[in-house]
Each structure stands twice: as structure tokens, then as C-alpha cells.
Design a protein around this motif. Sequence first.
Motif, PDB file in Angstrom:
ATOM      1  N   ARG A   1       0.831  -1.194   0.000  1.00  0.00           N
ATOM      2  CA  ARG A   1       0.000   0.000   0.000  1.00  0.00           C
ATOM      3  C   ARG A   1       0.865   1.243   0.000  1.00  0.00           C
ATOM      4  N   GLN A   2       0.264   2.306  -0.515  1.00  0.00           N
ATOM      5  CA  GLN A   2       0.972   3.583  -0.570  1.00  0.00           C
ATOM      6  C   GLN A   2       0.021   4.691  -0.161  1.00  0.00           C
TER       7      GLN A   2
ATOM      8  N   ARG B   1       5.735   3.207  -0.893  1.00  0.00           N
ATOM      9  CA  ARG B   1       4.955   1.986  -1.003  1.00  0.00           C
ATOM     10  C   ARG B   1       5.582   0.917  -0.107  1.00  0.00           C
TER      11      ARG B   1
ATOM     12  N   TYR C   1      -2.049  -2.172  -3.643  1.00  0.00           N
ATOM     13  CA  TYR C   1      -1.589  -2.793  -4.881  1.00  0.00           C
ATOM     14  C   TYR C   1      -1.363  -4.281  -4.674  1.00  0.00           C
TER      15      TYR C   1
ATOM     16  N   PRO D   1       9.225  -3.131  -2.627  1.00  0.00           N
ATOM     17  CA  PRO D   1       8.794  -2.919  -4.020  1.00  0.00           C
ATOM     18  C   PRO D   1       9.817  -3.413  -5.044  1.00  0.00           C
TER      19      PRO D   1
ATOM     20  N   TRP E   1       2.822  -5.649 -10.959  1.00  0.00           N
ATOM     21  CA  TRP E   1       1.902  -4.909 -10.097  1.00  0.00           C
ATOM     22  C   TRP E   1       0.509  -4.906 -10.688  1.00  0.00           C
TER      23      TRP E   1
END
Length: 128
Positions: free
Chosen positions: A38-39, A45, A96, A112, A118
Motif C-alpha cells: 500500500r501507498q 509503497r 496494490y 517494491p 503490479w
Amino acid sequence: QVQLVESGGGSVQARGPLRLSCAASGYAVRSRCMGWFRQAPGKERVGVATFSTVGGSSTYYTDSVKGRFTISQDKAQNTVYLQMNSLKPEDTAIYYCAFRRCYSSRDTLSTPDDVNYWGQGTQVTVSS
């Protein structure tokens, strides 16, 4: 080419539940790492919940969601879920779905940089 399609995001009040889904297609590898990042606005992220199917499978949760979020998968449907309970305003972010080809226990889905593919992201907004 792996495709990841998320759904289930939306707006919810604090302490409420929400379930995210990620439908995966286009891969044939049996060994994989998948999960959710998540961001939040203005932040990096980060990994939220991930699992690996290598070496008997393992699951990771970031500390802030332990006991509230549960990651699961439906192998027949090639779908990964994130059940989020007791949501807090600080859970507000774009979530994501992530995929990595994992071949050994040394392969993880932690940052990431580990991610091969993604999803497009789905917004989760928690109001107080």
C-alpha cells in the motif's frame, strides 16, 4: 505476461471491514510470491501482507495490521484476497496487488524492488 486485476476498494468508516480481491492470470509457475502493498499520500509503497508458496509456504504481515488483516488465496480461481477488519484512518492508501516468481526460500516479497508485476491499485479510504 502476468496480469493482476484488483477489486473491492472503497470508502468505509473506522472499525469497519473491507475485502480486496486480486485476480491473477498469465503465469504457469507453481512457485510464486504474492501479496499486497500500500501507498499512502506522500509516503513510500510498503508491504502489508504477502505469502510464498515455496518451501511449505509462509505468510508475512506488517506489524501495524497483525490481528486485523488476513491474506488468503483461492488456488482454483487464481485469486488472492485481503480481508481487512477493524480498519483505521491510517489504513487509508492505494492498495496494490503484487507478484514475484519465487524459486527458493531465499526469494521474498518484502520490498517494491522484489516485485515482478503490479496490479493497477485500488483506493481504500477509512473515515473516522
